[in-house]
Design a protein around this motif. Structure first.
Motif, short mmCIF file in Angstrom:
data_model
loop_
_atom_site.label_atom_id
_atom_site.label_comp_id
_atom_site.label_asym_id
_atom_site.label_seq_id
_atom_site.Cartn_x
_atom_site.Cartn_y
_atom_site.Cartn_z
N GLY A 15 0.96 -1.18 0.05
CA GLY A 15 0.03 0.19 0.17
C GLY A 15 0.80 1.28 0.11
O GLY A 15 1.88 1.35 0.52
N ASP A 19 -0.75 4.50 0.62
CA ASP A 19 -1.30 5.57 1.25
C ASP A 19 -0.87 5.43 2.76
O ASP A 19 -0.95 4.46 3.38
CB ASP A 19 -2.68 5.34 1.14
CG ASP A 19 -3.48 6.45 1.96
OD1 ASP A 19 -3.86 7.62 1.07
OD2 ASP A 19 -3.57 6.53 3.23
N LYS A 20 -0.24 6.49 3.28
CA LYS A 20 0.40 6.51 4.60
C LYS A 20 -0.49 5.99 5.64
O LYS A 20 -0.34 5.26 6.55
CB LYS A 20 0.86 7.94 4.98
CG LYS A 20 2.29 8.08 5.43
CD LYS A 20 2.67 9.44 6.05
CE LYS A 20 2.50 10.40 4.96
NZ LYS A 20 2.94 11.64 5.53
N ARG A 21 -1.72 6.48 5.42
CA ARG A 21 -2.92 6.06 6.58
C ARG A 21 -3.37 4.83 6.41
O ARG A 21 -3.86 4.08 7.21
CB ARG A 21 -4.26 7.21 6.17
CG ARG A 21 -4.87 7.28 7.67
CD ARG A 21 -5.76 8.51 7.28
NE ARG A 21 -6.79 8.34 5.98
CZ ARG A 21 -7.66 7.55 5.92
NH1 ARG A 21 -8.25 6.92 6.73
NH2 ARG A 21 -8.21 7.49 4.51
N LEU A 22 -3.59 4.38 5.21
CA LEU A 22 -4.17 3.16 4.73
C LEU A 22 -3.38 1.91 4.47
O LEU A 22 -3.83 0.72 4.39
CB LEU A 22 -5.08 3.24 3.54
CG LEU A 22 -6.26 4.41 3.62
CD1 LEU A 22 -7.07 4.28 2.49
CD2 LEU A 22 -7.04 3.85 4.88
N LYS A 23 -1.84 2.15 4.29
CA LYS A 23 -1.22 0.90 3.66
C LYS A 23 -1.10 0.04 4.77
O LYS A 23 -0.64 -1.19 4.45
CB LYS A 23 0.16 1.26 3.73
CG LYS A 23 1.19 1.91 4.57
CD LYS A 23 2.53 2.49 4.16
CE LYS A 23 3.27 2.84 5.55
NZ LYS A 23 4.60 3.50 4.84
N LYS A 27 -3.73 2.16 -2.40
CA LYS A 27 -3.46 3.10 -0.92
C LYS A 27 -3.37 1.86 0.09
O LYS A 27 -2.51 1.88 0.64
CB LYS A 27 -4.91 3.70 -0.98
CG LYS A 27 -4.97 4.91 -1.70
CD LYS A 27 -6.31 5.38 -1.39
CE LYS A 27 -6.52 6.59 -2.22
NZ LYS A 27 -7.83 7.41 -2.14
N ARG A 28 -4.21 0.82 -0.05
CA ARG A 28 -3.99 -0.27 1.00
C ARG A 28 -3.18 -1.21 0.36
O ARG A 28 -3.07 -1.64 -0.93
CB ARG A 28 -5.51 -1.20 1.25
CG ARG A 28 -6.39 -0.31 1.94
CD ARG A 28 -7.64 -1.00 2.43
NE ARG A 28 -8.56 0.14 3.30
CZ ARG A 28 -9.56 0.96 2.64
NH1 ARG A 28 -9.52 0.76 1.53
NH2 ARG A 28 -9.95 1.47 3.44
N GLN A 72 -8.75 0.80 -2.74
CA GLN A 72 -8.95 2.33 -2.88
C GLN A 72 -10.24 2.97 -1.93
O GLN A 72 -10.19 4.22 -1.99
CB GLN A 72 -9.22 2.89 -4.38
CG GLN A 72 -7.93 2.54 -5.27
CD GLN A 72 -6.75 2.81 -4.79
OE1 GLN A 72 -5.91 2.08 -4.10
NE2 GLN A 72 -6.13 4.11 -5.48
N LYS A 106 -12.89 4.47 0.31
CA LYS A 106 -12.91 5.32 1.56
C LYS A 106 -12.57 4.43 2.73
O LYS A 106 -11.78 4.58 3.79
CB LYS A 106 -13.87 6.19 1.60
CG LYS A 106 -13.43 7.70 2.18
CD LYS A 106 -14.43 8.51 2.14
CE LYS A 106 -14.47 9.55 3.07
NZ LYS A 106 -15.83 10.38 3.23
#
Lengths: 503, 503
Positions: free
Chosen positions: B292, B294-298, B342-343, B492, B494
């Motif tokens: 992933g 995305d900093k928040r979702l990885k 993202k993830r 991806q 939300k």
């Protein structure tokens, strides 16, 4: 239509049919009773299939079946039951060991059948498999000198398809109606393309054999473990040497092809032993009779028959233990009801049908001659009709007239008591490829019944899956009572069955 | 309905779906383009089936497939591609020779598969076949002392039936509608009767083995050369000795039964060699990732998977090289279109699914724990969804919610771009028996797609005919693009996929 009108119409139809062609309903009732309630048809089929084994022409399995049939026909009270030689066939052959597996890239036993009359491998054979990419003899030249002791496989472009249609089918009403309404017999399709392809493959096989190939793999028709066998190497005692050849299931074959085309090494091991038999190269038909009792008519004959030989991959249940068992059951029924025929009834269980109707063709030539060859014999005029059954294990839906329009009203009347069993259709059409043709070809009325095809085309016809399991007891019982009734009526009829215009 | 109204309604539906759950149509277009025009799914399936061979748990074939998959996933740019041990499985096993034939009353090679984890015959074995008429352990007592070195066959009452239904089928519109309209998930059918029958047979086999039986013949499900294999002898390294056992094609089996019941002598010869592997009794899953971004979702994960192991009678094409190839193709497509999720996306190719979902179950316990056993781990909360494919080689027609109603609008929206490819149905129903259950059982959303069954039930599922030939390229391509799109949107989205109420 109101009921009164329908009843009147039915009476009229029954009367008008009866006026034209009598049906002995009391005897039909007896035949149905014996054939539907005390049937032995499955026992007969069991003896012919499971007990006798594959019945390839000239094989020990065929001899076992013939000997059993003669004994059984005698026990039922038929006379003159015997093996009658029809001429020279060629070598007998049977499989005595059949094992093959790929061993590289991993081990997997393959489903494959040695082609009839091919030799074995002389013990355990091991080889890398070589892909043969050739569509003609010149294409093969590039392999010259490279095939000694090698297993080879013919490239194919085909793939297998999943089946979204049922394996087994019965005739629909509309299909039967179309047959009944046909105006003229359809000439049989040309087999030239097939014969040409077969000759080419034979020539290519000869090249491979001459080059010393140790094993040929050819792709069988069929899917899911069903392997259809085809004509093998020649059976003549003078036939040239062939290479061992395995007709291989589609799945196993295409796996090898895919691996080879991807550049992977494939190795095979095989242990095939086949045995030729040359001590008696005669062919024989089983013949037995119920002698005619009418002084005037007993010299005339009604014949019924089916071929007793089969291919070698299974026990030939639908091709044609089914037909053989039904014909034997038909005469058993007629004996059991105490029938004393006016005309002589003769049952014939042909051999070598699968190699070209040899048994029936030679019987006809030997007994009746051939008007085309100016060899007509007196008995030619004394055969009222020959009835054959050889389109699988499905019940009878009617009869093919082979273009003999004059027989239509006769057969329509004779089918009337069997409408409730699904048999009603009389079609002017021809059907080809089995023993009634040997009679029709010399101007003797020869008929094959219309049968539900079941899974004959998809699973059993000439396959390794043509086993007793594929027989339907109800279908065979139905067929036997209809044949018995046809034979009864032909034996008792005032006149012989009308013939087509002379050849 | 007039066209104007239909257009308005379509706009409204598209808008209302979009309002609830966004679909990235530009990416879907890219996925379709890559997956339908530049597919590698058949090449992947070829490597898994033909090249690797049977992939029974712990076998060399499975290891070949796992190693190839790891290499391939690395080549496509996935990270951390590796074999991850999941715990102890037991003995590996493979067939190294498989030959059997009846030799009396005549020679006939039989189609049969050694049951998994049964021993071989120590060279060529020959014996008369003894009919075992017993439905219970006490029934067997009468055979005590008589079985040493004998081949034995269990009596059966069954017969084979011709099939008047197609082998291969696709879902009808009405069947899909019924699934879509289902109100509550149907609980899975009880398997108690099956398990009880299996336990009895195991106990009876133990008796036969203890008595020194040389070979057990058991009847396989299937017809026409298709042989379905079942669970074999235990694979635990502590398992007791079993007798060699051949699961035999219905036709070959019933022929022997009929002959024996008619009092005929039947002799068999067999040469079976099987090899056990005990040097590494661990089980492994192939795992690989697209990390992933995305900093928040990885830290969150979307998983997709299928089991890579198979039964041993063929090359497990529809069970489950198909699912494995589709899942691998889905990540290939996502890499090929340059997707940076993202993830984290994680693909898992499970082993030992066929012996009880061992690979996935143990993976889930090791990584996520089990709320029922109070062993929950932090990562349990970080898996958005797991997508599985293991219902044969047919295309995707929709998805089973496993009772997770909250996921319905999400999946309905995600299927919208694939209605033209036949995938539209979202059903509340459960489907059982494969690896998504391992996730669902611990409260992680685990889904299996609805697939056209094709000839899975009739010909391929656990059979000797589950080969590459049974795969349909168009079906696998379709499945891969749908899975790729589901994985894309899950990565991806939300929010994570909604979960069912906690266990």
């Amino acid at each position: 239509m109101n009921i009164k009108l329908a009843t009147l119409l039915l009476l009229f139809l029954t009367f008008s049919a009866a006026a034209q062609e009598p049906v002995d309903t009391a005897v039909v009732r007896k035949i149905r009773d014996e054939g539907l309630k005390r049937s032995k048809v499955m026992e007969t089929a069991f003896q012919l299939t499971d007990v006798s084994g594959p019945r390839l022409s000239g094989s020990p399995g065929l001899k076992r079946a013939q000997e059993w049939a003669i004994k059984q026909l005698k026990q039922w009270g038929l006379t003159n039951a015997r093996n009658e030689p029809w001429g020279k066939f060629g070598k007998g052959w049977e499989i005595q060991k059949n094992y093959a597996a790929i061993t590289t890239p991993y081990y997997h036993t393959i489903i494959a059948i040695p082609k009839a009359w091919t030799p074995g491998t002389n013990g355990l054979f091991k080889s890398e498999i070589l892909l043969i990419e050739a569509d003609s003899l010149p294409d093969l030249e590039k392999y010259k000198g490279q095939l000694k002791g090698k297993a080879v496989i013919y490239d194919v472009k085909t793939t297998l398809k999943q089946s979204f249609k049922p394996d087994a089918v019965r005739y629909s009403d509309s299909a039967l109606l179309a047959m009944a309404q046909a105006k003229a017999a359809i000439p049989p399709a040309s087999r030239i393309a097939i014969l040409r392809a077969r000759a080419l493959r034979q020539a290519m096989n000869n090249f491979l054999s001459d080059e010393g190939a140790g094993l040929i793999l050819s792709m069988a028709r069929g899917t899911d473990g069903t392997v259809f066998t085809t004509n093998g190497a020649p059976y003549a005692d003078s036939a040239r040497t062939a290479a061992p050849e395995l007709e291989t299931s589609g799945e196993d074959y295409l796996r090898i092809i895919r691996l080879l085309k991807a550049g992977k090494k494939v190795e095979i091991e095989a242990d095939i032993k086949t045995q030729f038999f040359t001590n008696d190269m005669q062919g024989y038909n089983v013949i037995a009779e119920m002698p005619g009792m009418d002084k005037r008519l007993k010299e005339q004959v009604v014949m019924l028959g089916a071929h007793i030989d089969s291919w070698h991959g299974a026990t030939g249940a639908t091709d044609n233990a089914a037909g053989t068992a039904v014909m034997m059951e038909a005469v058993r029924i007629l004996k059991a009801i105490g029938f004393k025929p006016k005309r002589t009834i003769r049952i014939a269980l042909w051999s070598s049908e699968e190699q070209g109707l040899h048994g029936s063709k030679n019987y006809v030539f030997n007994h009746f001659g051939n008007p085309k060859a100016n060899t007509l014999k007196p008995e030619h005029g004394k055969v009222s009709a020959y009835y054959n059954l050889d389109n699988g294990g499905g019940k009878i839906r009617g009869i093919y007239l082979q273009g003999n329009a004059a027989a239509a009203p006769v057969f329509k009347a004779w089918l009337a008591p069997f409408h409730d069993l699904g048999a009603a259709t009389v079609t002017i059409n021809n059907t080809a490829s089995t023993d009634h043709i040997s009679f029709d070809n010399v101007g003797i009325p020869g008929f094959q019944f219309i049968q539900d095809s079941m899974d004959y085309g998809t699973r059993t016809h000439h396959s390794n899956q043509d086993t007793f399991d594929k027989l339907s007891e109800d279908d065979l019982k139905q067929a036997a009572v209809i044949v018995a009734s046809f034979v009864y009526h032909t034996a008792q009829r005032k006149e012989m069955i009308p013939r087509k215009a002379p050849l």
